[in-house]
Design a protein around this motif. Structure first.
Motif, mmCIF file in Angstrom:
data_model
loop_
_atom_site.group_PDB
_atom_site.id
_atom_site.type_symbol
_atom_site.label_atom_id
_atom_site.label_comp_id
_atom_site.label_asym_id
_atom_site.label_seq_id
_atom_site.Cartn_x
_atom_site.Cartn_y
_atom_site.Cartn_z
ATOM 1 N N ASP A 97 37.136 46.672 42.978
ATOM 2 C CA ASP A 97 35.700 46.969 42.966
ATOM 3 C C ASP A 97 35.193 47.251 44.376
ATOM 4 O O ASP A 97 34.400 48.184 44.596
ATOM 5 C CB ASP A 97 34.921 45.799 42.366
ATOM 6 N N ASP A 98 35.630 46.442 45.348
ATOM 7 C CA ASP A 98 35.198 46.633 46.731
ATOM 8 C C ASP A 98 35.724 47.945 47.287
ATOM 9 O O ASP A 98 35.026 48.659 48.027
ATOM 10 C CB ASP A 98 35.666 45.461 47.601
ATOM 11 N N SER A 108 41.321 42.449 41.144
ATOM 12 C CA SER A 108 40.259 43.200 40.464
ATOM 13 C C SER A 108 39.024 43.293 41.344
ATOM 14 O O SER A 108 38.368 44.340 41.415
ATOM 15 C CB SER A 108 39.916 42.537 39.123
ATOM 16 N N GLN A 109 38.709 42.193 42.010
ATOM 17 C CA GLN A 109 37.573 42.215 42.942
ATOM 18 C C GLN A 109 37.827 43.211 44.074
ATOM 19 O O GLN A 109 36.944 43.971 44.478
ATOM 20 C CB GLN A 109 37.350 40.817 43.525
#
Length: 446
Positions: A426-427, A422-423
């Motif tokens: 986002d990135d 998920s991170q």
């Protein structure tokens, strides 16, 4: 040498420093570096005309972004507690940095095959990088979060069980351990064996002879030269013979005596700058065409710039001040067998480089087209290979004792992998937004 019981005790004691369940957490801190700023700092010393190519390749998919964002994940891994159980890390152990290649005896092996970021560090950093790549690939391929979690857990479980098996073997048995292509058939389900056979057959065709056909053509004078494909492949014009002689001399000195003799039987014919990979795009990389007995006996070598490992800011300094030597020694220590032409040298502007064959029956899986079941099989294989690599340099008995016989570590790392996927999304979205806003220049499709 410390007794196995004492080594195992050290491993179990590491659970106090970093409980196995603690590996499941991923909560970015308020001080987390801006991922685009991290990438821009890397770009500062790269070839400016190739940096947009790098961003274009990273923008292709979340998995492609993860491949190019090793520096981002290094900072994230370093922000949490670690076990203190040190191995020679690959440093960038995502799924596509595993594959098949030829041993010096021409046996196809499956192993870790990228060492640009190698450095001694806590074993779990490689495991988390691998598991996160599994989760990202699974989700990108349309799997549910439950299936992505299962695939990441399979990779981690394979690492744990392989490490526990290796902990019970003698030193030479571990050193000689390898995964041969012939062993892979038993590790994949029958429905996937045709795909495996195609992958291995393709790898066996990837030789200097194939590179000769793909990269070169005869000129009007009958001499073979590298065919340009700007900006990805551009010939090096008017190489100064004095510079060329020094480059070869320095590289030659890093080889063993018998391999120097073999290299001396080849003559230089041509060289070109080449853009390779995703995360490496923009570093200085060249291919060199050498000729042996005649022009049907080629050797194509790759010369790749070796900068500082993305892990170096968070770990003790490398024992090798020459970054090319760091890569070569890390690879020789970790792989079951390595390229006979693996070596290093210092180039213009005192930049560090390492050398290897461009194509030596190298092959990798098509991760982005795998079904959930196939991805689990491949993740299991990579986990096993990573354990074998770590067992050569680290204390396998201590690591095995830390991991234990339960699935606590497996589930924790799988939890981390989903959270980090998920991170990564986002990135990846931040990169897309930067490209759309014009603050990041990308050249897609190259």
């Amino acid at each position: 040498m410390t007794k196995p019981s004492e080594r195992a005790g050290r491993g179990r004691a590491a659970r106090k420093r970093a409980p196995r369940s603690s590996h499941g957490r991923w909560i970015p801190s308020a001080q987390r570096p801006d991922p685009l700023a991290v990438l821009e700092r890397q770009s500062a010393d790269r070839l400016p005309d190739l940096v947009p190519v790098r961003y274009g390749r990273m923008a292709a998919s979340p998995f492609a972004f993860l491949r190019g964002a090793a520096a981002v994940m290094a900072a994230d891994l370093a922000a949490g507690p670690d076990t203190g159980l040190t191995v020679q890390l690959c440093g960038d152990a995502h799924l596509l940095n595993f594959g098949v290649y030829a041993s010096p005896e021409r046996t196809l092996l499956f192993d870790v095959n990228d060492f640009d970021e190698t450095l001694p560090g806590p074993f779990e950093w490689d495991v988390k990088r691998l598991a996160a790549s599994v989760a990202v690939a699974a989700l990108q391929n349309g799997a549910s979060r439950a299936k992505a979690h299962r695939a990441a857990r399979v990779a981690t479980e394979a690492y744990r069980t392989a490490m526990r098996r290796l902990a019970g073997l003698g030193e030479l048995a571990v050193w000689y351990e390898r995964i041969e292509a012939d062993d892979l058939t038993a590790l994949v389900r029958p429905a996937e064996r045709a795909r495996l056979d195609r992958t291995l057959a393709k790898a066996r065709r990837r030789t200097s002879l194939q590179a000769l056909d793909k990269l070169t053509a005869r000129g009007d004078d009958g001499v073979r030269r590298i065919v340009e494909d700007p900006p990805l492949l551009e010939r090096v014009a008017d190489l100064d013979r004095v510079t060329l002689g020094k480059i070869f001399s320095d590289y030659r000195s890093s080889l063993s005596e018998e391999r120097r003799l073999l290299l001396d039987r080849y003559r230089f014919r041509d060289a070109a700058r080449k853009a390779v990979g995703v995360g490496s795009v923009g570093t200085r990389c060249f291919v060199v065409l050498l000729e042996g007995r005649d022009d049907s006996d080629p050797l194509v070598l790759q010369i790749k710039e070796a900068g500082r490992s993305v892990l170096e800011a968070y770990l003790p300094p490398t024992a090798y001040p020459h970054q090319g030597r760091r890569v070569v020694c890390g690879q020789r220590l970790t792989q079951a067998a390595s390229d006979i032409f693996l070596g290093w040298m210092t180039g213009p502007e005192q930049r560090h480089f390492y050398w290897r064959q461009l194509r030596d029956m190298k092959g990798s899986a098509e991760v982005e087209t795998m079904s959930s079941a196939t991805l689990r099989d491949y993740a299991r294989l990579c986990g096993r290979a990573l354990a074998r690599a770590h067992a050569r340099s680290g204390d396998r008995v201590a690591i095995a004792a830390y991991l234990g016989s339960s699935d606590v570590f497996d589930r924790a790392v799988a939890d981390f992998s989903l959270a980090y996927a998920s991170q990564n999304d986002d990135d990846y979205a931040a990169l897309g937004a930067g490209i759309a806003a014009g603050t990041v220049t990308a050249a897609p499709g190259l």
